[in-house]
Motif scaffolding. Structure first.
Motif, short mmCIF file in Angstrom:
data_model
loop_
_atom_site.label_atom_id
_atom_site.label_comp_id
_atom_site.label_asym_id
_atom_site.label_seq_id
_atom_site.Cartn_x
_atom_site.Cartn_y
_atom_site.Cartn_z
N TYR A 196 0.84 -1.21 0.00
CA TYR A 196 0.00 0.00 0.00
C TYR A 196 0.87 1.26 0.00
O TYR A 196 0.68 2.15 -0.82
CB TYR A 196 -0.93 -0.02 1.22
N ILE A 197 1.84 1.30 0.87
CA ILE A 197 2.71 2.49 0.97
C ILE A 197 3.49 2.69 -0.33
O ILE A 197 3.60 3.80 -0.84
CB ILE A 197 3.65 2.38 2.19
N GLY A 220 4.17 5.74 -5.37
CA GLY A 220 4.26 5.78 -6.82
C GLY A 220 3.10 6.52 -7.45
O GLY A 220 3.25 7.26 -8.42
N HIS A 221 1.92 6.38 -6.87
CA HIS A 221 0.74 7.05 -7.40
C HIS A 221 0.80 8.56 -7.12
O HIS A 221 0.50 9.37 -7.98
CB HIS A 221 -0.53 6.45 -6.80
N PHE A 222 1.22 8.93 -5.93
CA PHE A 222 1.29 10.34 -5.56
C PHE A 222 2.33 11.07 -6.40
O PHE A 222 2.08 12.15 -6.92
CB PHE A 222 1.62 10.49 -4.07
N VAL A 223 3.50 10.47 -6.57
CA VAL A 223 4.59 11.11 -7.28
C VAL A 223 4.37 11.11 -8.80
O VAL A 223 4.53 12.12 -9.46
CB VAL A 223 5.95 10.45 -6.94
N ASN A 224 3.99 9.96 -9.35
CA ASN A 224 3.94 9.81 -10.81
C ASN A 224 2.56 9.50 -11.39
O ASN A 224 2.42 9.36 -12.60
CB ASN A 224 4.89 8.69 -11.24
N ARG A 225 1.55 9.33 -10.55
CA ARG A 225 0.21 8.96 -11.01
C ARG A 225 0.25 7.72 -11.91
O ARG A 225 -0.34 7.68 -12.98
CB ARG A 225 -0.47 10.12 -11.76
N TRP A 258 -7.82 1.64 -0.92
CA TRP A 258 -6.78 0.99 -1.73
C TRP A 258 -7.04 -0.52 -1.82
O TRP A 258 -6.97 -1.11 -2.89
CB TRP A 258 -5.40 1.25 -1.13
N LEU A 259 -7.37 -1.13 -0.69
CA LEU A 259 -7.64 -2.57 -0.66
C LEU A 259 -8.82 -2.91 -1.56
O LEU A 259 -8.78 -3.87 -2.33
CB LEU A 259 -7.91 -2.99 0.79
N HIS A 260 -9.86 -2.09 -1.50
CA HIS A 260 -11.03 -2.31 -2.35
C HIS A 260 -10.66 -2.17 -3.83
O HIS A 260 -11.05 -3.01 -4.65
CB HIS A 260 -12.15 -1.33 -1.96
N CYS A 261 -9.91 -1.13 -4.18
CA CYS A 261 -9.48 -0.91 -5.58
C CYS A 261 -8.59 -2.06 -6.05
O CYS A 261 -8.75 -2.56 -7.17
CB CYS A 261 -8.71 0.40 -5.72
N ALA A 262 -7.67 -2.47 -5.21
CA ALA A 262 -6.75 -3.56 -5.57
C ALA A 262 -7.52 -4.85 -5.81
O ALA A 262 -7.25 -5.57 -6.77
CB ALA A 262 -5.70 -3.76 -4.47
N GLU A 263 -8.49 -5.13 -4.98
CA GLU A 263 -9.30 -6.34 -5.15
C GLU A 263 -10.16 -6.25 -6.42
O GLU A 263 -10.22 -7.19 -7.21
CB GLU A 263 -10.20 -6.55 -3.93
#
Length: 182
Positions: A138-139, A144-149, A165-170
């Motif tokens: 998650y971290i 990676g998402h915050f810096v580079n989307r 995040w867990l819901h999106c990942a699943e």
């Protein structure tokens, strides 16, 4: 050089978030009794192998398992590689994160091919408890998402909490890759 005189080949299966990069950079590349064949980071060589010569040797063994393999030719390449090496008596080690992320059939064939070429093959697995792996994943995803989307599946917000995040990942099938080991 016969298969018996080829040093053992240790194939490290670096599952993600199990200190693979640390082992690659701090141990495998620096240990005096190891001839490290890959993965080097950063590297411009294909699959980040030690050299293109090493990649050509390992490609039909580790990655192109559906194609014909010339065992004698590969042994000849290996013999040449070891003969030209100034590092005699070292153990051969290869390590690639996610190497076994393919099907079980691919993994079995990869190991069988390695045995036919190297003879003595040892597999090193590093595992991590999925319950401690998820927060780490998650971290890393969040950074990676915050810096580079880079994770479109995480949405447009720069931050999402762990539950989101867990819901999106699943929902996008990423959770299975994080908690199941083929």
């Amino acid at each position: 050089m016969s298969a018996n005189s080829i040093p053992p080949f240790f194939l490290h299966i670096g599952l993600s978030k199990t200190a693979t990069t640390t082992l690659q950079r701090a141990l495998f590349r620096r240990h005096s009794q190891i001839r490290y064949l890959g993965q080097y980071v950063p590297s411009s060589v294909t699959m980040k192998c030690e050299s293109e010569e090493v990649y050509r040797l390992l490609r039909p063994i580790l990655w192109e398992t559906a194609k014909e393999m010339d065992v004698d030719g590969l042994r000849s390449q290996l013999t040449s590689l070891l003969r030209d090496s100034s590092d005699k008596g070292q153990r051969l080690v290869g390590s690639w994160e996610g190497l076994v992320s393919r099907s079980c059939d691919h993994n079995r064939e990869m190991i069988a091919r390695a045995q036919r070429v190297f003879g003595n093959v040892k597999i090193i697995f590093t595992l991590r408890n999925p319950l401690t792996r998820l927060p780490s994943e998650y971290i890393e995803n969040l950074k990676g998402h915050f810096v580079n989307r880079i994770h479109r599946w995480m949405g447009s917000s720069a931050f999402i909490d762990f539950e989101q995040w867990l819901h999106c990942a699943e929902r996008h099938g990423h959770l299975d890759n994080m908690i199941s080991y083929t």
